[in-house]
Write a protein that holds these residues in place. Structure first.
Motif, short mmCIF file in Angstrom:
data_model
loop_
_atom_site.label_atom_id
_atom_site.label_comp_id
_atom_site.label_asym_id
_atom_site.label_seq_id
_atom_site.Cartn_x
_atom_site.Cartn_y
_atom_site.Cartn_z
N ASP A 32 6.27 -7.61 2.38
CA ASP A 32 6.83 -7.10 3.65
C ASP A 32 5.74 -6.68 4.64
O ASP A 32 5.77 -7.02 5.82
CB ASP A 32 7.70 -5.86 3.37
N GLU A 33 4.76 -5.93 4.07
CA GLU A 33 3.81 -5.32 5.02
C GLU A 33 2.39 -5.79 4.84
O GLU A 33 1.48 -5.32 5.52
CB GLU A 33 3.85 -3.79 4.82
N GLY A 34 2.17 -6.65 3.89
CA GLY A 34 0.82 -7.16 3.66
C GLY A 34 -0.05 -6.15 2.91
O GLY A 34 0.44 -5.14 2.38
N PHE A 35 -1.35 -6.45 2.84
CA PHE A 35 -2.29 -5.64 2.05
C PHE A 35 -2.26 -4.17 2.48
O PHE A 35 -2.29 -3.26 1.64
CB PHE A 35 -3.69 -6.24 2.22
N GLN A 36 -2.12 -3.95 3.79
CA GLN A 36 -2.20 -2.56 4.29
C GLN A 36 -1.04 -1.71 3.75
O GLN A 36 -1.23 -0.52 3.47
CB GLN A 36 -2.17 -2.55 5.83
N GLY A 37 0.09 -2.33 3.65
CA GLY A 37 1.26 -1.60 3.10
C GLY A 37 0.97 -1.13 1.68
O GLY A 37 1.21 0.03 1.32
N ALA A 38 0.39 -2.03 0.88
CA ALA A 38 0.08 -1.69 -0.51
C ALA A 38 -1.01 -0.61 -0.55
O ALA A 38 -0.97 0.33 -1.35
CB ALA A 38 -0.39 -2.94 -1.25
N ARG A 39 -1.99 -0.77 0.30
CA ARG A 39 -3.11 0.18 0.35
C ARG A 39 -2.58 1.58 0.67
O ARG A 39 -2.98 2.57 0.02
CB ARG A 39 -4.10 -0.30 1.42
N LYS A 40 -1.66 1.62 1.65
CA LYS A 40 -1.11 2.91 2.07
C LYS A 40 -0.39 3.60 0.91
O LYS A 40 -0.61 4.77 0.61
CB LYS A 40 -0.13 2.67 3.23
N LYS A 41 0.43 2.80 0.23
CA LYS A 41 1.18 3.37 -0.91
C LYS A 41 0.23 3.87 -2.00
O LYS A 41 0.43 4.93 -2.57
CB LYS A 41 2.13 2.29 -1.48
N LEU A 42 -0.86 3.08 -2.22
CA LEU A 42 -1.81 3.44 -3.27
C LEU A 42 -2.49 4.77 -2.94
O LEU A 42 -2.67 5.65 -3.80
CB LEU A 42 -2.84 2.32 -3.42
N LEU A 43 -2.82 4.94 -1.65
CA LEU A 43 -3.50 6.19 -1.27
C LEU A 43 -2.54 7.38 -1.40
O LEU A 43 -2.95 8.49 -1.77
CB LEU A 43 -4.06 6.07 0.16
N GLU A 44 -1.25 7.10 -1.14
CA GLU A 44 -0.26 8.17 -1.32
C GLU A 44 -0.18 8.57 -2.81
O GLU A 44 -0.11 9.75 -3.15
CB GLU A 44 1.13 7.71 -0.87
N GLU A 45 -0.25 7.52 -3.67
CA GLU A 45 -0.22 7.81 -5.13
C GLU A 45 -1.42 8.67 -5.48
O GLU A 45 -1.32 9.59 -6.29
CB GLU A 45 -0.29 6.51 -5.95
N ASP A 46 -2.56 8.34 -4.89
CA ASP A 46 -3.79 9.05 -5.21
C ASP A 46 -3.65 10.53 -4.89
O ASP A 46 -4.13 11.39 -5.64
CB ASP A 46 -4.93 8.44 -4.38
N ALA A 47 -2.93 10.75 -3.81
CA ALA A 47 -2.78 12.15 -3.40
C ALA A 47 -1.78 12.88 -4.29
O ALA A 47 -1.96 14.06 -4.59
CB ALA A 47 -2.33 12.20 -1.93
#
Ligand code: ADP
Length: 466
Positions: free
Chosen positions: A65-80
């Motif tokens: 849906d959102e490309g690499f950036q979408g996944a990156r954003k979710k991953l950083l949220e997980e990190d937090a």
């Protein structure tokens, strides 16, 4: 002494049965527990795999849906939000270079290249693997999956909690197995001891009997059904042996007694010869007496041997067809003078002809023995009747008298060798006549029976198949 006892116990059946029972029980329990343990472990891993794959699917959808950036954003949220010691997420390119990742300080490399190769080689593009962490103790479940063109995600989740649970379970199982080994040994020992208690009782009784306590018997109460049968059989056998010993002892006593009297008489005659000078006729009389005594002894020994040989089946019957009426009539004729002398009426009731298959000589001996006894034990003016008939294929011979009769106490024993009732002590005889009658009758598949009442008389009857 102690070592000897241990060696004896180790060689005992109780010990072997106990060990066998414990080993069998433990092996089965360990197998059961291994299956349960394996099942629990696989279930924990499968549950974790389902969660990991669900997360992979979420990321794949996000990339779509959102490309690499979408996944990156979710991953950083997980990190937090996630505890970095429990889970890690990272995005990799096809060369395995990390594009973005959560805090990996506790995870190290987490077999990055190895699992990436696994995912590339897997047709589904997803590769699940349990990896050992650099500390060597802990494990993690990882999934590596392609979620976009040249884009891979790796998610790892620690198995520490699962491993801790499994470790506790393992410790419990080991404790349980130890308890089961002890319990199964105790049960095995108790069962083996119970099963062998009866055997011990049997061997104890055998030992007591061997050391002379012939009256001892195996206890039957409380025995298991299998050993109870054995105990009953052994007791019956012991009773028989004791009876046999008793009978043999009686026979020995009787033989000794019956040999002693004539031998003493022969010795007396010989002694008289030595002590006094006598006319020649007296010597002749003494010689005649000696011969008579010797003949009686030889007769007794021959009869004894005859009975033994017939009973052992050494001497077989000589079967032929003959007229039983004729044989019985002949025997009565033979005894007529003796009966006359005692004023006894000797009569016979016989069919004109009665064909019989058997040993003629033995039958003759049977009839004469019975008639002789009847005359011997019937007082003067008595009656002796001999009859024979064929009743539907059964030949019955009866010798009846109205003489002394036999008491109930004596009746069971009169066919035993050397048995003589008290009332007959004054009469001649050694107590072998009826034993011979029985042995001869049985050698021709016949039976002999007696009915008697003291002072009223007796009936001896023989039965044969025609
Ligand atoms: P025996 O040589 O003493 O006659 P048997 O074996 O023929 O020996 O008989 C055994 C015992 O049975 C006899 O001693 C006698 O006491 C008893 N008996 C046998 N026949 C008769 C009978 N017809 N009447 C009474 N008693 C008998």
């Amino acid at each position: 002494m102690f070592l000897k006892k241990i060696a004896k116990f180790k060689g005992s059946l109780v010990f072997r049965l106990t060990v066998l029972y414990a080993v069998a029980f433990t092996v089965l329990a360990a197998l059961g527990f291994a299956v349960i343990y394996h099942r629990l472990h696989s279930e924990a891993i499968e549950r974790m795999d389902r969660e990991l794959l669900a997360e992979v699917s979420d990321y794949a959808e996000l990339v779509a849906d959102e490309g690499f950036q979408g996944a990156r954003k979710k991953l950083l949220e997980e990190d937090a939000s996630e505890d970095p010691e429990e889970e890690f997420y990272r995005l990799l390119n096809a060369r395995g270079e990390i594009l973005v990742s959560t805090d990996m300080s506790t995870w190290g490399d987490a077999a990055r290249r190895q699992v990436l190769e696994g995912a590339k080689n897997n047709p589904s593009g997803r590769f699940l693997k349990t990896v050992h962490m650099s500390d060597g103790d802990s494990r993690a479940r990882t999934v590596t999956a392609a979620i976009g063109p040249s884009l891979f995600i790796q998610i790892g989740e620690t198995l520490e909690e699962t491993d801790e649970y499994l470790e506790i379970f393992r410790t419990l199982l080991i404790l349980l197995i130890i308890a089961l080994i002890l319990l199964s040994m105790a049960i095995g020992w108790a069962l083996a001891k119970r099963a062998l208690a009866d055997m011990e009782a049997i061997s104890k009784t055998a030992e007591e009997i061997t050391s002379g306590a012939y009256e001892r018997r195996v206890p039957i109460d409380g025995s298991l059904s299998e050993t109870r049968r054995l105990a009953v059989t052994i007791n019956v056998m012991l009773d028989r042996i004791q009876n046999l010993l008793h009978t043999m002892q009686q026979i020995n006593d009787n033989i000794a007694h019956d040999l002693r009297s004539p031998l003493a008489r022969i010795r007396g005659i010989a002694e008289m010869n030595l002590v006094q000078e006598k006319p020649i006729d007296d010597y002749r009389d003494m010689a005649v007496s000696t011969i008579e005594e010797c003949d009686a002894l030889i007769e007794m020994i021959n009869t004894m041997l005859d009975i033994t040989e017939i009973e052992a089946g050494v001497k077989t019957a000589h079967i032929e067809e003959f007229d039983l009426s004729l044989l019985v009539a002949g025997a009565c004729e033979l005894f007529d003078p003796i009966a006359d002398e005692k004023k006894i009426i000797l009569e016979s009731q016989l069919p004109e002809r009665l064909l019989f298959h058997g040993d003629q000589k033995r039958m003759q001996r049977i009839i004469t023995n019975l008639i002789e006894n009847a005359i011997k034990y019937t007082p003067v003016y008595g009656t002796v009747t001999v009859s024979a008939k064929n009743d539907n294929g059964t030949i019955t011979i009866a010798v009846e008298d109205n003489g002394a009769g036999i008491s109930d106490a004596d009746l069971p024993y009169i066919f035993q060798r050397f048995y003589r009732c008290d009332h007959s002590r004054s009469q001649g005889g050694v107590g072998l006549g009826l034993s011979l009658v029985k042995a001869y009758a049985e050698s021709m598949q016949g039976t002999v029976g007696v009915k008697s009442q003291p002072s009223r008389g007796s009936v001896f009857s023989l039965c044969f198949n025609a």
